[in-house]
Design a protein around this motif. Sequence first.
Motif, PDB file in Angstrom:
ATOM      1  N   PHE A 285       3.006   0.865   3.384  1.00 16.49           N
ATOM      2  CA  PHE A 285       2.627  -0.176   4.334  1.00 16.49           C
ATOM      3  C   PHE A 285       2.732  -1.488   3.560  1.00 16.49           C
ATOM      4  CE2 PHE A 285      -0.719   2.562   6.788  1.00 16.49           C
ATOM      5  CZ  PHE A 285       0.281   3.135   7.552  1.00 16.49           C
TER       6      PHE A 285
ATOM      7  N   ALA B 224       6.857  -0.903   7.240  1.00 17.61           N
ATOM      8  CA  ALA B 224       6.322   0.418   6.919  1.00 17.61           C
ATOM      9  C   ALA B 224       7.482   1.390   6.942  1.00 17.61           C
ATOM     10  CB  ALA B 224       5.260   0.839   7.920  1.00 17.61           C
TER      11      ALA B 224
ATOM     12  N   CYS C  41      -3.613   0.482  -2.607  1.00 19.92           N
ATOM     13  CA  CYS C  41      -3.135  -0.860  -2.274  1.00 19.92           C
ATOM     14  C   CYS C  41      -3.210  -1.802  -3.473  1.00 19.92           C
ATOM     15  CB  CYS C  41      -3.948  -1.445  -1.129  1.00 19.92           C
ATOM     16  SG  CYS C  41      -3.776  -0.552   0.421  1.00 19.92           S
TER      17      CYS C  41
ATOM     18  N   ALA D 199      -6.240  -5.272   5.058  1.00 21.81           N
ATOM     19  CA  ALA D 199      -5.273  -4.191   4.835  1.00 21.81           C
ATOM     20  C   ALA D 199      -6.002  -2.874   4.571  1.00 21.81           C
ATOM     21  CB  ALA D 199      -4.348  -4.534   3.672  1.00 21.81           C
TER      22      ALA D 199
ATOM     23  N   HIS E   1      -0.224   8.396  14.024  1.00 20.33           N
ATOM     24  CA  HIS E   1       0.099   7.557  12.865  1.00 20.33           C
ATOM     25  C   HIS E   1       1.181   6.539  13.239  1.00 20.33           C
ATOM     26  CE1 HIS E   1       1.322   6.632   8.705  1.00 20.33           C
ATOM     27  NE2 HIS E   1       2.537   7.108   8.966  1.00 20.33           N
TER      28      HIS E   1
ATOM     29  N   VAL F  38      -4.890   9.104   7.496  1.00 21.53           N
ATOM     30  CA  VAL F  38      -5.839   8.815   6.416  1.00 21.53           C
ATOM     31  C   VAL F  38      -7.200   9.389   6.784  1.00 21.53           C
ATOM     32  CG1 VAL F  38      -7.014   6.987   5.121  1.00 21.53           C
ATOM     33  CG2 VAL F  38      -4.558   6.784   5.622  1.00 21.53           C
TER      34      VAL F  38
ATOM     35  N   LEU G  95       1.273   5.129   0.485  1.00 17.67           N
ATOM     36  CA  LEU G  95       0.627   6.225   1.200  1.00 17.67           C
ATOM     37  C   LEU G  95       0.842   7.480   0.364  1.00 17.67           C
ATOM     38  CD1 LEU G  95       1.974   5.257   4.701  1.00 17.67           C
ATOM     39  CD2 LEU G  95      -0.386   5.046   3.927  1.00 17.67           C
TER      40      LEU G  95
ATOM     41  N   ASP H  86      -6.113   4.608   9.842  1.00 20.05           N
ATOM     42  CA  ASP H  86      -4.902   5.334  10.217  1.00 20.05           C
ATOM     43  C   ASP H  86      -5.288   6.803  10.434  1.00 20.05           C
ATOM     44  OD1 ASP H  86      -2.518   7.179   9.388  1.00 20.05           O
ATOM     45  OD2 ASP H  86      -1.612   5.244   9.858  1.00 20.05           O
TER      46      ASP H  86
ATOM     47  N   LEU I 181       0.946  -6.197   9.816  1.00 23.43           N
ATOM     48  CA  LEU I 181       1.877  -5.330   9.091  1.00 23.43           C
ATOM     49  C   LEU I 181       3.281  -5.906   9.187  1.00 23.43           C
ATOM     50  CD1 LEU I 181       2.026  -2.473   7.652  1.00 23.43           C
ATOM     51  CD2 LEU I 181       2.805  -1.621   9.861  1.00 23.43           C
TER      52      LEU I 181
ATOM     53  N   GLY J 217      -5.688   0.294   7.016  1.00 18.47           N
ATOM     54  CA  GLY J 217      -5.184   1.540   6.447  1.00 18.47           C
ATOM     55  C   GLY J 217      -6.184   2.671   6.564  1.00 18.47           C
TER      56      GLY J 217
ATOM     57  N   CYS K 158       0.831  -1.202   0.000  1.00 17.38           N
ATOM     58  CA  CYS K 158       0.000   0.000   0.000  1.00 17.38           C
ATOM     59  C   CYS K 158       0.865   1.251   0.000  1.00 17.38           C
ATOM     60  CB  CYS K 158      -0.910   0.014   1.222  1.00 17.38           C
ATOM     61  SG  CYS K 158      -2.066  -1.368   1.293  1.00 17.38           S
TER      62      CYS K 158
ATOM     63  N   LEU L 226      -4.651   5.882   0.647  1.00 18.12           N
ATOM     64  CA  LEU L 226      -3.996   4.614   0.332  1.00 18.12           C
ATOM     65  C   LEU L 226      -4.251   4.182  -1.102  1.00 18.12           C
ATOM     66  CD1 LEU L 226      -4.919   2.551   3.488  1.00 18.12           C
ATOM     67  CD2 LEU L 226      -2.617   3.163   2.811  1.00 18.12           C
TER      68      LEU L 226
END
Length: 197
Positions: A74, A61, A102, A83, A45, A93, A24, A90, A58, A87, A22, A100
């Motif tokens: 991630f 990262a 992914c 996932a 975070h 996010v 970011l 977060d 995870l 995510g 993923c 994200l």
Amino acid sequence: MAFFPILPLLALTLFGADYQLCLLLDGPNSGKIEVDRAKQLQSAHMQHIVEMWKSGSLESAGPISGAPKARGIFLFSASASEAARLGAVDPKVVAGDLRLSCHTWTAPAGIGKSYREASSRPGFAPQYTTNVGVLMKIVTPAPSFGQPRISGVLHGGDYHYFALFDTDQLAAVQAKFPDGLAFLWFHDARVWDGVTP
């Protein structure tokens, strides 16, 4: 020998595992959040990353540089839906500072296993490194181009292959894959221990 590039794909099919890679990316509120709030979000975070890692979902990262509007990665061993769920909650996010993107990544099994085992031993300390990550639009690179630290096939999206190289290969990677997305990834070196590329 015409079938040589297919061999890594066959090996991944037989001995690989699916991960969620993923990126970011800048979110809709990136650059618009007040400094004090941004500091709070960064702290939350980082705590969220620790919690995801402790839960076993995870594997790695870390921040990245050199990729436009992309700020980190991630790497989950969780399912795509898990996932996405992890995510999405977060704090950065939720606040819109990040979003994200992914992709399922089929890569060698065991990524993060040795690292996780080492972390339970007394005296464990991070061993950070920087590697070159590259997202490629080809299915698999020609075997004549260097040995990646780790590599595998991406499913869905514009890119079809992800590989990690040593930092001193950045210029070569950028020259070899001009339509790819090459960047520097800062993370713990031991995530890849015991994993065959």
